[in-house]
Design an enzyme around this catalytic site. Sequence first.
Site, PDB file in Angstrom:
ATOM      1  N   GLY A 208      -3.916  -4.904  -4.299  1.00  0.00           N
ATOM      2  CA  GLY A 208      -4.862  -3.938  -4.804  1.00  0.00           C
ATOM      3  C   GLY A 208      -4.102  -2.844  -5.098  1.00  0.00           C
ATOM      4  O   GLY A 208      -3.856  -2.036  -4.188  1.00  0.00           O
ATOM      5  N   HIS A 209      -3.927  -2.375  -6.354  1.00  0.00           N
ATOM      6  CA  HIS A 209      -3.140  -1.352  -7.106  1.00  0.00           C
ATOM      7  C   HIS A 209      -4.201  -0.426  -7.407  1.00  0.00           C
ATOM      8  O   HIS A 209      -4.992  -0.640  -8.531  1.00  0.00           O
ATOM      9  CB  HIS A 209      -2.223  -1.874  -7.896  1.00  0.00           C
ATOM     10  CG  HIS A 209      -1.162  -2.724  -7.299  1.00  0.00           C
ATOM     11  ND1 HIS A 209      -0.430  -3.627  -7.865  1.00  0.00           N
ATOM     12  CD2 HIS A 209      -0.720  -2.935  -6.156  1.00  0.00           C
ATOM     13  CE1 HIS A 209       0.414  -4.450  -7.260  1.00  0.00           C
ATOM     14  NE2 HIS A 209       0.027  -3.961  -5.928  1.00  0.00           N
TER      15      HIS A 209
ATOM     16  N   LYS B 290       2.492   2.119  -4.915  1.00  0.00           N
ATOM     17  CA  LYS B 290       3.309   1.639  -6.073  1.00  0.00           C
ATOM     18  C   LYS B 290       2.721   1.878  -7.336  1.00  0.00           C
ATOM     19  O   LYS B 290       3.381   2.013  -8.504  1.00  0.00           O
ATOM     20  CB  LYS B 290       3.495   0.069  -5.968  1.00  0.00           C
ATOM     21  CG  LYS B 290       4.589  -0.324  -4.728  1.00  0.00           C
ATOM     22  CD  LYS B 290       4.802  -1.867  -4.627  1.00  0.00           C
ATOM     23  CE  LYS B 290       3.538  -2.710  -4.294  1.00  0.00           C
ATOM     24  NZ  LYS B 290       2.889  -2.247  -2.837  1.00  0.00           N
TER      25      LYS B 290
ATOM     26  N   ASN C 202      -4.521 -10.749  -3.740  1.00  0.00           N
ATOM     27  CA  ASN C 202      -4.233 -10.087  -2.534  1.00  0.00           C
ATOM     28  C   ASN C 202      -3.890  -8.689  -2.791  1.00  0.00           C
ATOM     29  O   ASN C 202      -4.058  -7.756  -1.934  1.00  0.00           O
ATOM     30  CB  ASN C 202      -3.322 -10.933  -1.766  1.00  0.00           C
ATOM     31  CG  ASN C 202      -1.948 -11.167  -2.323  1.00  0.00           C
ATOM     32  OD1 ASN C 202      -1.680 -11.095  -3.479  1.00  0.00           O
ATOM     33  ND2 ASN C 202      -1.110 -11.708  -1.640  1.00  0.00           N
TER      34      ASN C 202
ATOM     35  N   ARG D 126       3.591 -29.787  -4.654  1.00  0.00           N
ATOM     36  CA  ARG D 126       3.288 -30.410  -5.859  1.00  0.00           C
ATOM     37  C   ARG D 126       2.040 -31.106  -5.879  1.00  0.00           C
ATOM     38  O   ARG D 126       1.588 -31.832  -6.529  1.00  0.00           O
ATOM     39  CB  ARG D 126       4.570 -31.470  -5.833  1.00  0.00           C
ATOM     40  CG  ARG D 126       5.756 -30.960  -6.385  1.00  0.00           C
ATOM     41  CD  ARG D 126       6.901 -31.188  -5.724  1.00  0.00           C
ATOM     42  NE  ARG D 126       7.055 -31.251  -4.535  1.00  0.00           N
ATOM     43  CZ  ARG D 126       7.563 -32.418  -3.737  1.00  0.00           C
ATOM     44  NH1 ARG D 126       8.528 -33.080  -4.413  1.00  0.00           N
ATOM     45  NH2 ARG D 126       7.496 -32.399  -2.286  1.00  0.00           N
TER      46      ARG D 126
ATOM     47  N   GLN E 194       2.752  -6.271  -3.039  1.00  0.00           N
ATOM     48  CA  GLN E 194       3.107  -6.279  -1.636  1.00  0.00           C
ATOM     49  C   GLN E 194       4.344  -5.759  -1.468  1.00  0.00           C
ATOM     50  O   GLN E 194       4.802  -4.356  -2.031  1.00  0.00           O
ATOM     51  CB  GLN E 194       3.280  -7.789  -1.047  1.00  0.00           C
ATOM     52  CG  GLN E 194       2.033  -8.477  -0.823  1.00  0.00           C
ATOM     53  CD  GLN E 194       1.348  -9.021  -2.129  1.00  0.00           C
ATOM     54  OE1 GLN E 194       2.304  -9.719  -2.799  1.00  0.00           O
ATOM     55  NE2 GLN E 194       0.166  -8.952  -2.670  1.00  0.00           N
TER      56      GLN E 194
ATOM     57  N   ASP F 122       0.961  -1.334   0.170  1.00  0.00           N
ATOM     58  CA  ASP F 122       0.021   0.030   0.034  1.00  0.00           C
ATOM     59  C   ASP F 122       0.945   1.199   0.023  1.00  0.00           C
ATOM     60  O   ASP F 122       0.438   2.219   0.371  1.00  0.00           O
ATOM     61  CB  ASP F 122      -0.765   0.173   1.193  1.00  0.00           C
ATOM     62  CG  ASP F 122      -1.856  -1.303   1.281  1.00  0.00           C
ATOM     63  OD1 ASP F 122      -2.065  -1.665   0.325  1.00  0.00           O
ATOM     64  OD2 ASP F 122      -1.859  -1.633   2.521  1.00  0.00           O
TER      65      ASP F 122
HETATM   66  P1  IMP Z   1      -2.137 -12.886   2.214  1.00  0.00           P
HETATM   67  O1  IMP Z   1      -0.869 -12.624   1.391  1.00  0.00           O
HETATM   68  O2  IMP Z   1      -3.883 -12.630   1.735  1.00  0.00           O
HETATM   69  O3  IMP Z   1      -2.016 -14.378   2.607  1.00  0.00           O
HETATM   70  O4  IMP Z   1      -1.888 -11.897   3.479  1.00  0.00           O
HETATM   71  C1  IMP Z   1      -0.735 -11.874   4.229  1.00  0.00           C
HETATM   72  C2  IMP Z   1      -0.458 -10.611   5.046  1.00  0.00           C
HETATM   73  O5  IMP Z   1      -0.011  -9.642   3.999  1.00  0.00           O
HETATM   74  C3  IMP Z   1      -1.759 -10.101   5.448  1.00  0.00           C
HETATM   75  O6  IMP Z   1      -1.124  -9.034   6.764  1.00  0.00           O
HETATM   76  C4  IMP Z   1      -2.260  -9.222   4.473  1.00  0.00           C
HETATM   77  O7  IMP Z   1      -3.023  -7.979   4.987  1.00  0.00           O
HETATM   78  C5  IMP Z   1      -0.974  -8.585   3.765  1.00  0.00           C
HETATM   79  N1  IMP Z   1      -1.229  -8.203   2.151  1.00  0.00           N
HETATM   80  C6  IMP Z   1      -1.210  -9.262   1.345  1.00  0.00           C
HETATM   81  N2  IMP Z   1      -1.267  -8.613   0.262  1.00  0.00           N
HETATM   82  C7  IMP Z   1      -1.478  -7.053   0.743  1.00  0.00           C
HETATM   83  C8  IMP Z   1      -1.151  -6.033  -0.218  1.00  0.00           C
HETATM   84  O8  IMP Z   1      -1.289  -5.969  -1.687  1.00  0.00           O
HETATM   85  N3  IMP Z   1      -1.172  -4.850   0.597  1.00  0.00           N
HETATM   86  C9  IMP Z   1      -1.066  -4.686   1.800  1.00  0.00           C
HETATM   87  N4  IMP Z   1      -0.936  -5.799   2.593  1.00  0.00           N
HETATM   88  C10 IMP Z   1      -0.982  -7.278   2.057  1.00  0.00           C
END
Ligand code: IMP
Length: 424
Positions: free
Chosen positions: A41-42, A17, A39, A144, A225, A14
């Site tokens: 969100g851009h 980027k 996961n 696998r 991330q 967040d």
């Molecule tokens: P997961 O990747 O959904 O398994 O989440 C694992 C951890 O990474 C959690 O704390 C999420 O909030 C964080 N996380 C995963 N993707 C993002 C992202 O794109 N932005 C911010 N935090 C993320």
Amino acid sequence: MTQGVAVVGLQWGDEGKARVVDVLSEECDDAVRFQGGSNAGHTVVANGRKHVFHLVPAGILHPQVRAYIGGGVVVDPFELKKEVEEIGRNVPNVKERIKVAAGCHLVMPYHRSLDTIYENLKGDERIGTTGRGIGPCYADKALRHGIRAADLLEVSALRQRLETVLPIENALLEKIGGLPPLRFQELMDSLLSIGDWLRPLIADVPDLLRSALDSGRRVLFEGAQSVLLDVDYGTYPYVTSSNSCLTGLFAGAGVHPGRVGEVWGVTKAYCTRVGSGPFITELNGPEGERLRKDGDEYGATTGRPRRCGWLDIPAIRYAAETSAVTAVALTKIDVLGDYDVIRVCTSYRNENHRVYYNAPWRLAAIEPVYREFPGWKRGLQGVRRREDLPSQALAFLHFIEEQLRLPVKMVTFGAAREQTLRLG
Ligand code: IMP
């Protein structure tokens, strides 16, 4: 601009980027995602319209850009279809400009269920995952048990694969989660139908990228991330399941490290984090609430309120060094302008042992030491050059450059494209 350019996050995701990617991809021919999944969100605001990307490289907004999803990305094909259709409402030829690596592992419906099951079993130690099935999908890749985009190319291979994998997944759903098993034929039918949509996009992405680089095309690699959420270098176990620092790029896109000459590290002017895990400069109470409100800090994927705190220079320096960053983009500086006092953490007080960012229990007792800066108390509209910035903002910026020993080459001060300053 060198031929291969990477963008990575220096906090816990967040950082903005996508804002930086949007600016850089104007000068690029290709845009590539190399890890993570939906996961991410851009968000990009272009010409007054907000676009949110989860799997598709944000560079696609520029009509000349060809977009690639590298084999290191875990792809939920149903989500991808939805996203492509959504973006396609306002952006030309989206589907025609995307290729998906045959090696991409597919996020399946059981991965989402298992994400929730594992998370609930952890109780107070839960990670705060986005619930998108990312961890279980990467786990199956390593075990696998994975199903890959390539498997959609051949019905008999897909059937055989699912016959092996589904009993394992169903055993987990039933025995650990107490859920009903998924029916083989239903899942097979839905995969065949999404396969019809995805098949034309599946390609040998590493080969296409090598050819693109050989022919002089400029390629932008978009990290998702961040370093501090990297499965190896982040605050484990409060991390995501992929290598979200620079090293993830080489395996995830399939290009040689020598092809990437420029690495942009993106950090906000303060810090945020969603989910659990250590956050040394976190502000609890009204100060944190003020930052959340002023910065509109709510997750783009889950809508969750983000935890907020001051800029943590030692953590960001660690992230920048881990990813061999060559230039910094500092985002959301406008949020701090109205503050009487802006704090920046420069070191840790009771740091009587080596700081391991990937050993969170050793971070718990650390207290930040702050340097204070005055806010600049004016808006930044109309800023076009470095000299237009208020002297207090310039002092803040110079301090960050000095502390990180890296040039700040871009500053953003709002969501719109024009609220960006390129500094060399
Ligand atoms: P997961 O990747 O959904 O398994 O989440 C694992 C951890 O990474 C959690 O704390 C999420 O909030 C964080 N996380 C995963 N993707 C993002 C992202 O794109 N932005 C911010 N935090 C993320």
